[in-house]
Design an enzyme around this catalytic site. Structure first.
Site, PDB file in Angstrom:
ATOM      1  N   MET A 155     -30.134  22.526 -32.966  1.00 31.61           N
ATOM      2  CA  MET A 155     -29.710  23.805 -31.994  1.00 31.61           C
ATOM      3  C   MET A 155     -29.935  23.156 -30.709  1.00 31.61           C
ATOM      4  SD  MET A 155     -32.310  27.187 -31.909  1.00 31.61           S
ATOM      5  CE  MET A 155     -33.538  26.407 -32.310  1.00 31.61           C
ATOM      6  N   TYR A 434     -42.235  24.276 -26.980  1.00 28.78           N
ATOM      7  CA  TYR A 434     -40.443  24.382 -27.261  1.00 28.78           C
ATOM      8  C   TYR A 434     -40.419  25.680 -28.240  1.00 28.78           C
ATOM      9  CZ  TYR A 434     -41.555  21.254 -31.612  1.00 28.78           C
ATOM     10  OH  TYR A 434     -42.146  20.806 -32.913  1.00 28.78           O
ATOM     11  N   GLU A 435     -39.251  25.995 -28.201  1.00 26.83           N
ATOM     12  CA  GLU A 435     -38.867  27.143 -29.004  1.00 26.83           C
ATOM     13  C   GLU A 435     -39.222  28.418 -28.298  1.00 26.83           C
ATOM     14  OE1 GLU A 435     -36.120  28.617 -30.984  1.00 26.83           O
ATOM     15  OE2 GLU A 435     -36.304  26.556 -31.665  1.00 26.83           O
ATOM     16  N   GLY A 436     -39.127  28.271 -27.005  1.00 29.26           N
ATOM     17  CA  GLY A 436     -39.703  29.250 -26.269  1.00 29.26           C
ATOM     18  C   GLY A 436     -41.247  29.039 -26.053  1.00 29.26           C
TER      19      GLY A 436
END
Length: 607
Positions: A155, A434-436
């Site tokens: 991603m 990570y991932e927001g």
């Protein structure tokens, strides 16, 4: 494993889920067999390679990334067992298991080797995007090869100037006469951006077409193979995707965090997924499941750290028993006998169970969206949307704290590489980032998810906690924890109603979004554990009655519990719920006091 099975089959109605048409090919025996095989793989293949991931790590040589040798055999075993797509569509190589079972499986895998399993997480996500939104051509070329692990996925959102502010992305996409696009741009912090485990990598990339509007509204979603793919699925020439850098990180050394340059020679061809300018909307279908799995990483590594610390505490001899501390002739005892060590271990165990419950309950709701329709489906989906940022943030934050407490169990040895605690702690920290980041998750919760549908989903979820309070408020054993749960619920209600009346409400909300998310996570965790404790107590009472053990005889009861693992498990479930309520729920009130005061030190301070 025992608590995983308890939560799956004794707490959640997974057996009922398996009777639905979508999952009717499985029964409880099948699921338990799958879980045992997953545990075997985790113990025999994934865990032994985890140390190599940390000490050898991924390395970049001449534009190519090489993984530790031991990762190759472990990854191959995952592919052979179809584990990567275990919850995905059997038509494209998946097993088709319920998501809640996949959560249990992936807890075992992440706990054994988080670095390696990050690759499989993103591969699942990329393939799901293609399956859901891609063309027939893309589905045929990519999906089965991804779910089978022949190829991997990534991603790609972040750019040097566009971190949490994804809308600032500058990567460009130019449409070609053949319907494909040429991509130019750089993406950074790309997990698994390059590796030598698979022969190809499919990158899910956000980029902007020439006349696209600014911000996230102008982003489109593309699939970019590292190696171009011919119409028959065979590989062609390289696709002008270059790894220019590997990040040197605190942890997850076995997971290559890459900077990727797309189209440096103007030869990077991409497939458009969906329509132009709809990329961010589509990418959330990969991001939201990934956020739940990142929360799962926090819980899984915490669980692994706890089990390792418990094993160490049972064998490490140090100091005399606390009841004979002044007796210099008394022998040393295992440190698990020391009250402070027991406190750290049992608090860790309670948090792990609460985090597991949150993640499994959310996964079960996702499954219910697959087997229901209409208003019922919408209700379950609304629960998932509210719980997703809580899963990600609460589980990753408190999972890290569990690794910290468990490291302390080892004393000085915990800080050394002789034991796994320090690696677990370093690996776990990234899940909060990570991932927001968890701050972003909290803002998403308070600004978007809580007000959604007029606040009905969160009211219904907290209403389930209130039902637990009402059920137990007169129970002799659970009365005090229940009233503490009720008081915590009242604090959340008062804060929610009171803030809207303040002239500085917006600032107070954004300043306190993280502690408010924690308040909700704490309440849900306590509710889940108390709900489970009701079941555990009933099961324990049945065992005691069957074996003729009287609870009034404390010595006999203790001896019985020490000799019967199943009874000890249920006993500990009850104790974990009580312990969590006393140790965690008072923090809800403390946070509420600070929020209600409207204290503005961070805003007023000169920095």
């Amino acid at each position: 494993m025992r608590d995983i099975k308890f939560q799956l089959f004794e707490w959640l109605p997974t057996n009922e889920l398996l009777t639905t048409e979508r999952y009717s090919q499985f029964d409880r025996g099948d699921v338990e067999m799958v879980l045992e095989e997953a545990l075997k793989l985790a113990q025999e293949q994934l865990a032994p390679s985890n140390k190599d991931g940390d000490t050898v790590g991924a390395r970049l040589e001449n534009g190519r990334v090489f993984m530790p040798k031991s990762f190759h055999a472990a990854y191959q075993k995952m592919c052979e067992g179809d584990w990567i797509g275990c919850i995905n569509n059997p038509e494209y190589g998946g097993m088709g298991l319920p998501g809640v079972v996949g959560t249990a499986i992936n807890e075992l895998f992440f706990g054994a080797n988080m670095s390696l399993c990050l690759t499989t997480l993103l591969t699942r996500g990329a393939s799901y995007l293609i399956e859901k939104f891609g063309t027939d051509e893309m589905i045929k070329l990519f999906c089965e090869r991804l779910y089978k692990g022949i190829w991997a996925g990534t991603m790609c959102l972040t750019e040097p100037q566009a971190g949490s502010d994804v809308g600032a992305s500058k990567a460009r996409a130019i449409k070609q006469p053949n319907g494909r696009y040429l991509i130019q741009g750089e993406k950074i912090f790309i997990t698994g951006g390059d590796q030598d485990l698979t022969e190809n990598i499919i990158h899910a990339v956000l980029a902007r077409t020439p006349k696209a509007p600014e911000g996230t509204a102008g982003l489109s979603l593309f699939m970019i193979p590292k190696i171009r793919v011919k119409p028959d699925g065979s590989l062609g020439e390289p696709n002008d995707v270059v790894c220019s850098r590997l990040e040197e990180k605190m942890g997850i050394h076995g997971s290559p965090t890459c900077s990727l340059v797309f189209g440096g020679n103007n030869g990077c061809e991409a497939f458009l997924v969906g329509e132009e300018n709809h990329g961010m909307k589509l990418m959330f279908h990969m991001m939201n499941p990934a956020r739940i799995e990142v929360g799962l990483q926090g819980e899984a590594v915490a669980a692994a750290t706890y089990l390792a610390a418990l094993d160490y505490a049972k064998t490490r001899l140090q100091s005399r028993h606390w009841t004979r501390f002044k007796d210099h002739e008394a022998p040393q005892v295992p440190i698990v006998e020391h009250p402070d060590v027991r406190r750290m271990l049992f608090t860790s165990a309670a948090y792990v169970q609460a985090m597991r419950a949150l993640l499994m309950q959310t996964s079960f709701y996702i499954d219910m969206t697959q087997v229901t329709a209409g208003e019922e489906q919408e209700r379950y989906q609304s629960y998932v949307e509210v719980l997703t940022p809580i899963c990600k943030a609460w589980a990753s934050d408190w999972g890290f704290r569990v690794t910290e407490w468990c490291l302390h169990v080892y004393g000085g040895y915990g800080y050394c590489s002789d034991y796994p605690a320090e690696q677990y702690m370093r690996d776990a920290k990234i899940a909060a980032i990570y991932e927001g980041t968890n701050g972003i998750q909290a803002l998403d919760l308070v600004a978007r998810k809580l007000p959604a549908k007029g606040g009905k989903p969160i009211r219904e979820l907290l209403g389930k906690a209130e039902a637990t309070f009402k059920k137990l408020r007169g129970d002799p054993q659970f009365m005090e924890p229940a009233w503490m749960l009720g008081a915590a619920l009242k604090q959340i209600e008062d804060i929610s109603k009171g803030l809207t009346k303040r002239p500085d409400a917006a600032l107070v909300v954004v300043l306190n979004s993280v502690p408010f998310l924690d308040m909700i996570g704490d309440v849900l965790g306590a509710h889940f554990l108390l709900d489970q404790a009701i079941i555990a107590r009933t099961k324990l009472q049945g065992l005691l009655e069957a074996d003729g053990v009287k609870t009034e005889d404390k010595d006999a009861l203790r001896t019985y519990l020490q000799g019967k693992a199943e009874a000890a498990f249920y006993h500990n479930k009850v104790q974990a719920a009580i312990h969590f309520a006393y140790r965690v729920l008072p923090q809800v009130t403390a946070r509420a006091v600070a929020i209600r005061a409207g204290e503005m030190g961070p805003i007023d301070a000169v920095m």
